[in-house]
Design an enzyme around this catalytic site. Sequence first.
Site, PDB file in Angstrom:
ATOM      1  N   ASN A   1      21.724 -74.014  11.823  1.00 40.70           N
ATOM      2  CA  ASN A   1      21.884 -75.627  11.815  1.00 40.70           C
ATOM      3  C   ASN A   1      20.560 -76.145  11.239  1.00 40.70           C
ATOM      4  O   ASN A   1      20.443 -77.615  11.822  1.00 40.70           O
ATOM      5  CB  ASN A   1      22.123 -76.187  13.194  1.00 40.70           C
TER       6      ASN A   1
ATOM      7  N   HIS B   1      18.212 -78.703   9.131  1.00 41.58           N
ATOM      8  CA  HIS B   1      17.744 -79.913   8.833  1.00 41.58           C
ATOM      9  C   HIS B   1      16.768 -80.508   8.342  1.00 41.58           C
ATOM     10  O   HIS B   1      16.256 -79.465   7.931  1.00 41.58           O
ATOM     11  CB  HIS B   1      18.148 -81.194   9.990  1.00 41.58           C
TER      12      HIS B   1
ATOM     13  N   HIS C   1      13.624 -78.981   8.910  1.00 40.80           N
ATOM     14  CA  HIS C   1      13.193 -77.516   8.902  1.00 40.80           C
ATOM     15  C   HIS C   1      13.255 -77.296   6.608  1.00 40.80           C
ATOM     16  O   HIS C   1      12.375 -76.149   6.707  1.00 40.80           O
ATOM     17  CB  HIS C   1      14.767 -76.311   8.852  1.00 40.80           C
TER      18      HIS C   1
ATOM     19  N   GLN D   1      15.551 -66.170  24.394  1.00 42.27           N
ATOM     20  CA  GLN D   1      14.709 -67.916  25.170  1.00 42.27           C
ATOM     21  C   GLN D   1      15.684 -68.687  25.059  1.00 42.27           C
ATOM     22  O   GLN D   1      15.246 -69.260  25.593  1.00 42.27           O
ATOM     23  CB  GLN D   1      14.583 -68.066  23.748  1.00 42.27           C
TER      24      GLN D   1
ATOM     25  N   LYS E   1       6.028 -79.092  14.347  1.00 44.24           N
ATOM     26  CA  LYS E   1       4.859 -79.556  15.310  1.00 44.24           C
ATOM     27  C   LYS E   1       6.217 -80.828  16.645  1.00 44.24           C
ATOM     28  O   LYS E   1       5.697 -81.201  17.365  1.00 44.24           O
ATOM     29  CB  LYS E   1       4.162 -80.609  14.868  1.00 44.24           C
TER      30      LYS E   1
ATOM     31  N   VAL F   1       9.815 -85.382  11.540  1.00 43.52           N
ATOM     32  CA  VAL F   1      10.423 -85.200  10.726  1.00 43.52           C
ATOM     33  C   VAL F   1      11.407 -85.826  11.571  1.00 43.52           C
ATOM     34  O   VAL F   1      11.924 -85.551  12.653  1.00 43.52           O
ATOM     35  CB  VAL F   1      11.620 -84.829   9.061  1.00 43.52           C
TER      36      VAL F   1
ATOM     37  N   MET G   1      14.395 -85.185  14.647  1.00 42.17           N
ATOM     38  CA  MET G   1      15.404 -85.032  13.893  1.00 42.17           C
ATOM     39  C   MET G   1      15.163 -83.331  14.298  1.00 42.17           C
ATOM     40  O   MET G   1      14.336 -82.679  14.790  1.00 42.17           O
ATOM     41  CB  MET G   1      15.176 -84.240  12.737  1.00 42.17           C
ATOM     42  N   SER G   2      16.767 -82.874  15.325  1.00 34.94           N
ATOM     43  CA  SER G   2      16.782 -81.797  15.785  1.00 34.94           C
ATOM     44  C   SER G   2      18.407 -81.388  16.015  1.00 34.94           C
ATOM     45  O   SER G   2      18.444 -81.688  15.440  1.00 34.94           O
ATOM     46  CB  SER G   2      16.618 -82.188  17.482  1.00 34.94           C
TER      47      SER G   2
ATOM     48  N   ARG H   1      19.635 -80.387  18.117  1.00 34.79           N
ATOM     49  CA  ARG H   1      20.905 -80.740  19.126  1.00 34.79           C
ATOM     50  C   ARG H   1      21.060 -82.164  19.092  1.00 34.79           C
ATOM     51  O   ARG H   1      22.184 -82.444  20.145  1.00 34.79           O
ATOM     52  CB  ARG H   1      20.136 -80.533  20.534  1.00 34.79           C
TER      53      ARG H   1
HETATM   54  O1  PAF Z   1      11.801 -73.469  17.191  1.00 33.88           O
HETATM   55  C1  PAF Z   1      13.004 -72.609  17.079  1.00 33.88           C
HETATM   56  O2  PAF Z   1      13.864 -72.670  16.049  1.00 33.88           O
HETATM   57  C2  PAF Z   1      12.641 -71.126  17.216  1.00 33.88           C
HETATM   58  O3  PAF Z   1      12.048 -71.013  18.923  1.00 33.88           O
HETATM   59  C3  PAF Z   1      12.452 -69.414  16.791  1.00 33.88           C
HETATM   60  C4  PAF Z   1      10.643 -69.897  16.820  1.00 33.88           C
HETATM   61  C5  PAF Z   1      13.031 -69.555  15.533  1.00 33.88           C
HETATM   62  C6  PAF Z   1      12.195 -68.433  17.261  1.00 33.88           C
HETATM   63  O4  PAF Z   1      13.380 -68.098  17.901  1.00 33.88           O
END
Ligand code: PAF
Length: 280
Positions: free
Chosen positions: A33, A35, A38, A62, A151, A179, A187-188, A190
């Site tokens: 997903n 943006h 990334h 996670q 970050k 960003v 930006m996220s 979520r």
């Molecule tokens: O930051 C993320 O999107 C995740 O924690 C990562 C580093 C891809 C590990 O799943």
Amino acid sequence: MIETITELDALRARVNGWKREGLRVGFVPTMGNLHAGHYSLVMLARQYADRVVSSVFVNPTQFGPNEDFTRYPRTPEADTTGLEGAGCDVLWLPTVESMYPFGVELAARINVPGVSSVLEGAHRPGHFDGVCTVVTRLFNQVQPDVAAFGKKDFQQLAVIRQMVTDLAFPIEILGGSIVRESDGLAMSSRNQYLSAEERPIAAEIRRTLLAMRAAVASGQPRLEVEAEASRRLAAAGFAVDYAAVRRPDLSEPEDGEKSARVALIAAKLGRTRLIDNLEF
Ligand code: PAF
């Protein structure tokens, strides 16, 4: 043209081929997903490497039991197009079975003590163990020379850096700048959970971080700064997990100390949990 690889042998063959040619390999792990945040990491990795691999894997280990693993947005086509535009050479798409060959329950886990247990770690028990567990596997699969992390996940970057040093991974870790949207919201993936009413309120996180920086600069004691920030966010409608001022290693600074600092916030707006930070 970006190449999508789903088998570990094929990934290894591609990366080994590059290495035989003397090329440096960069890596950007993601959960998809994607943006602009990334894509900026892909472009950052490109500055330090000749070829870039990015992975998309929504990592079950996670997420906590009541978190958004099943509804986490999955947008494979848009991600592939965007990665190609950002200059990514290979999209690595592992399956859950190949990532955890003995199953999630029997997976060998990585725990980085100390830095993993505060703030995010305290509010999301086991989260960083899951991150380190999957990033270790991804590092072993891709074997990059350099890897980029955003970050915005300030504590994740600190945990990864400690893990890489502690376990002697021969990988240079880069931190990519946050960003932001035009109103300052980081930006996220979520952010898309936010309703139309919540979306403008979400920018209050960035304004609160700026107010925390100003309050620290004016000499206000840390605990007061943190309490005031929490009150401000609660008044705007957030359920606050923490609003904290820390040293870059996430330890608690003394009042009046001249060291570098970072203000960090995690707060829920409706069903959406947002995090952000500001270094100063
Ligand atoms: O930051 C993320 O999107 C995740 O924690 C990562 C580093 C891809 C590990 O799943």
